[in-house]
Scaffold this motif. Structure first.
Motif, PDB file in Angstrom:
ATOM      1  N   PHE A 152      18.978  33.495   0.553  1.00 34.61           N
ATOM      2  CA  PHE A 152      18.687  34.833   0.048  1.00 34.61           C
ATOM      3  C   PHE A 152      19.770  35.820   0.473  1.00 34.61           C
ATOM      4  CE2 PHE A 152      15.741  38.696   0.369  1.00 34.61           C
ATOM      5  CZ  PHE A 152      15.956  39.024  -0.960  1.00 34.61           C
ATOM      6  N   THR A 153      20.195  35.737   1.722  1.00 36.88           N
ATOM      7  CA  THR A 153      21.251  36.626   2.215  1.00 36.88           C
ATOM      8  C   THR A 153      22.546  36.407   1.449  1.00 36.88           C
ATOM      9  OG1 THR A 153      20.255  36.626   4.422  1.00 36.88           O
ATOM     10  CG2 THR A 153      22.555  37.314   4.259  1.00 36.88           C
ATOM     11  N   LEU A 154      22.909  35.157   1.241  1.00 32.41           N
ATOM     12  CA  LEU A 154      24.135  34.853   0.508  1.00 32.41           C
ATOM     13  C   LEU A 154      24.045  35.311  -0.944  1.00 32.41           C
ATOM     14  CD1 LEU A 154      24.978  31.287   1.894  1.00 32.41           C
ATOM     15  CD2 LEU A 154      26.176  33.426   2.371  1.00 32.41           C
ATOM     16  N   ALA A 155      22.869  35.172  -1.558  1.00 31.84           N
ATOM     17  CA  ALA A 155      22.709  35.588  -2.956  1.00 31.84           C
ATOM     18  C   ALA A 155      22.872  37.098  -3.097  1.00 31.84           C
ATOM     19  CB  ALA A 155      21.348  35.139  -3.474  1.00 31.84           C
ATOM     20  N   VAL A 156      22.215  37.861  -2.225  1.00 32.85           N
ATOM     21  CA  VAL A 156      22.284  39.324  -2.317  1.00 32.85           C
ATOM     22  C   VAL A 156      23.702  39.806  -2.012  1.00 32.85           C
ATOM     23  CG1 VAL A 156      21.468  41.477  -1.304  1.00 32.85           C
ATOM     24  CG2 VAL A 156      19.848  39.647  -1.802  1.00 32.85           C
ATOM     25  N   THR A 157      24.283  39.327  -0.905  1.00 31.46           N
ATOM     26  CA  THR A 157      25.633  39.770  -0.554  1.00 31.46           C
ATOM     27  C   THR A 157      26.662  39.295  -1.571  1.00 31.46           C
ATOM     28  OG1 THR A 157      25.852  37.826   0.893  1.00 31.46           O
ATOM     29  CG2 THR A 157      25.148  39.889   1.913  1.00 31.46           C
ATOM     30  N   GLY A 158      26.462  38.120  -2.138  1.00 32.96           N
ATOM     31  CA  GLY A 158      27.393  37.640  -3.164  1.00 32.96           C
ATOM     32  C   GLY A 158      27.387  38.524  -4.392  1.00 32.96           C
ATOM     33  N   ILE A 159      26.196  38.929  -4.835  1.00 30.80           N
ATOM     34  CA  ILE A 159      26.104  39.829  -5.991  1.00 30.80           C
ATOM     35  C   ILE A 159      26.725  41.179  -5.668  1.00 30.80           C
ATOM     36  CG2 ILE A 159      24.472  41.105  -7.428  1.00 30.80           C
ATOM     37  CD1 ILE A 159      22.657  38.660  -7.340  1.00 30.80           C
ATOM     38  N   VAL A 160      26.466  41.682  -4.464  1.00 33.40           N
ATOM     39  CA  VAL A 160      27.024  42.977  -4.068  1.00 33.40           C
ATOM     40  C   VAL A 160      28.544  42.935  -4.065  1.00 33.40           C
ATOM     41  CG1 VAL A 160      27.264  44.569  -2.125  1.00 33.40           C
ATOM     42  CG2 VAL A 160      25.002  43.731  -2.773  1.00 33.40           C
ATOM     43  N   PHE A 161      29.123  41.893  -3.458  1.00 33.34           N
ATOM     44  CA  PHE A 161      30.580  41.792  -3.404  1.00 33.34           C
ATOM     45  C   PHE A 161      31.174  41.553  -4.787  1.00 33.34           C
ATOM     46  CE2 PHE A 161      30.016  40.933   1.194  1.00 33.34           C
ATOM     47  CZ  PHE A 161      30.952  41.829   1.674  1.00 33.34           C
ATOM     48  N   ALA A 162      30.511  40.741  -5.616  1.00 36.16           N
ATOM     49  CA  ALA A 162      31.036  40.463  -6.954  1.00 36.16           C
ATOM     50  C   ALA A 162      31.055  41.721  -7.814  1.00 36.16           C
ATOM     51  CB  ALA A 162      30.198  39.372  -7.618  1.00 36.16           C
ATOM     52  N   ILE A 163      29.957  42.462  -7.827  1.00 35.12           N
ATOM     53  CA  ILE A 163      29.900  43.687  -8.624  1.00 35.12           C
ATOM     54  C   ILE A 163      30.849  44.730  -8.055  1.00 35.12           C
ATOM     55  CG2 ILE A 163      28.405  45.600  -9.310  1.00 35.12           C
ATOM     56  CD1 ILE A 163      26.138  43.651  -9.568  1.00 35.12           C
ATOM     57  N   GLY A 164      30.956  44.792  -6.725  1.00 37.27           N
ATOM     58  CA  GLY A 164      31.906  45.724  -6.124  1.00 37.27           C
ATOM     59  C   GLY A 164      33.336  45.429  -6.529  1.00 37.27           C
ATOM     60  N   ALA A 165      33.705  44.132  -6.544  1.00 40.98           N
ATOM     61  CA  ALA A 165      35.063  43.757  -6.941  1.00 40.98           C
ATOM     62  C   ALA A 165      35.319  44.059  -8.416  1.00 40.98           C
ATOM     63  CB  ALA A 165      35.285  42.268  -6.660  1.00 40.98           C
ATOM     64  N   LEU A 166      34.335  43.758  -9.269  1.00 36.87           N
ATOM     65  CA  LEU A 166      34.498  44.041 -10.690  1.00 36.87           C
ATOM     66  C   LEU A 166      34.590  45.543 -10.948  1.00 36.87           C
ATOM     67  CD1 LEU A 166      31.991  41.460 -12.245  1.00 36.87           C
ATOM     68  CD2 LEU A 166      34.485  41.363 -12.298  1.00 36.87           C
ATOM     69  N   SER A 167      33.798  46.317 -10.218  1.00 36.75           N
ATOM     70  CA  SER A 167      33.837  47.772 -10.419  1.00 36.75           C
ATOM     71  C   SER A 167      35.171  48.355  -9.979  1.00 36.75           C
ATOM     72  CB  SER A 167      32.692  48.425  -9.646  1.00 36.75           C
ATOM     73  OG  SER A 167      32.856  48.253  -8.247  1.00 36.75           O
ATOM     74  N   ARG A 168      35.710  47.850  -8.871  1.00 32.20           N
ATOM     75  CA  ARG A 168      37.027  48.351  -8.439  1.00 32.20           C
ATOM     76  C   ARG A 168      38.096  48.033  -9.468  1.00 32.20           C
ATOM     77  NH1 ARG A 168      35.000  46.669  -3.386  1.00 32.20           N
ATOM     78  NH2 ARG A 168      35.963  44.627  -3.621  1.00 32.20           N
ATOM     79  N   ARG A 169      38.027  46.855 -10.052  1.00 34.61           N
ATOM     80  CA  ARG A 169      39.002  46.501 -11.092  1.00 34.61           C
ATOM     81  C   ARG A 169      38.840  47.386 -12.319  1.00 34.61           C
ATOM     82  NH1 ARG A 169      39.433  40.237 -12.474  1.00 34.61           N
ATOM     83  NH2 ARG A 169      39.941  40.328 -10.245  1.00 34.61           N
ATOM     84  N   PHE A 170      37.578  47.682 -12.679  1.00 36.91           N
ATOM     85  CA  PHE A 170      37.333  48.543 -13.837  1.00 36.91           C
ATOM     86  C   PHE A 170      37.814  49.962 -13.576  1.00 36.91           C
ATOM     87  CE2 PHE A 170      34.563  51.537 -16.088  1.00 36.91           C
ATOM     88  CZ  PHE A 170      34.792  51.146 -17.393  1.00 36.91           C
TER      89      PHE A 170
END
Length: 285
Positions: A260-278
């Motif tokens: 659960f921890t890995l799933a939540v943090t993975g989504i947070v980091f993935a969306i954060g990285a995509l948003s920075r690129r956008f």
């Protein structure tokens, strides 16, 4: 030791207590959780990744995880839709109204989560405020089941987590250059077009920051999920609690916690990285 090394050591010295606290309060418990999750059975005999295989091969566990992540995303989207109108009203208000709105936004954060959750139980209960009002007005013929439902849980979590979304969005709008919107108005752009083409892209970093905060907080909101959702809706926090306290299956509970921890943090980091690129793409354009 050279004078430069001595100076560097002195500068790092105040960080040592914080690093020690981080190691003792986070690293060691996390390492213990990883170790416990690798035991074969509740008797803690033998080491094997069987608990992770058990989770991946269990459709019920996978559904619980997906429902929990979807709940976080749904609550984050709901708070996002509410935060922008609130932020626009805030920006266009007088100083007194801004102070009042800030107080109203901060008020839920100053109240215990348990108190706010019990308030929603009173509001959504069979004899609660909503049912009583609707029955007295003649809109409903019988009390509706609002408590212990998915919709009731989303509603309660949206109100509880709204400040985490509203504050970053308001901060982004306050940083927005008003000359841009005034220039667009002078060129004949409608308010909807100004919002979509100017306000939304330029305030997107604040909206994404709020979305990530609300997503993580709503997905892990054990108290609200348990009290408002009830036993009818099983999500990861209550599922982990059941396995650890009810069934006493500590290895599986530890594996669930890590997944659960890995799933939540993975989504947070993935969306954060995509948003920075956008955002970089928007700035470059």
């Amino acid at each position: 030791m050279s004078p430069a090394d001595t100076t560097a050591s002195r500068q790092l010295l105040p960080v040592v207590p914080l690093a020690a606290l981080f190691f003792a309060a986070f690293v060691l418990p996390l390492a213990a959780l990883v170790l416990v999750s690798l035991f074969r059975d509740p008797q803690l005999s033998g080491l094997s990744p069987v608990q992770y295989l058990r989770f991946l091969s269990d459709p019920f566990s996978l559904k619980v995880l997906s429902d929990t992540l979807w709940l976080g995303a749904e609550v984050a989207l709901a708070t996002l839709f509410l935060a922008y109108p609130l932020a626009l009203v805030y920006v266009g208000s007088s100083q007194f109204m801004r102070t009042l709105i800030t107080f109203l936004i901060m008020l839920p954060l100053l109240t215990s989560t348990v108190v706010r959750t019990f308030a929603w139980i009173v509001i959504l209960g069979r004899d609660g405020i909503v049912n009583s009002a609707m029955l007295s007005l003649g809109f409903w013929q019988a009390p509706a089941r609002l408590l212990y439902t998915w919709e009731g849980m989303v509603l309660a979590l949206t109100q509880i987590q709204l400040p985490l979304m509203a504050l970053p969005v308001i901060n982004s709008l306050l940083r927005l250059d008003g000359n841009l919107t005034r220039a667009a108005e002078g060129l004949g752009a409608s308010r909807a077009r100004i919002f979509i083409t100017i306000v939304l892209p330029l305030t997107l970093p604040g909206a994404i920051a709020g979305w990530l905060l609300v997503f993580a907080a709503a997905a892990t909101a054990f108290i609200t999920q348990t009290l408002v959702g009830g036993g009818r809706i099983i999500l990861m926090p209550s599922y982990i609690y059941q396995q650890a306290v009810g069934v006493q299956d500590w290895p599986f509970a530890a594996a669930l916690s890590l997944i659960f921890t890995l799933a939540v943090t993975g989504i947070v980091f993935a969306i954060g990285a995509l948003s920075r690129r956008f955002v970089r793409g928007v700035d470059a354009a």
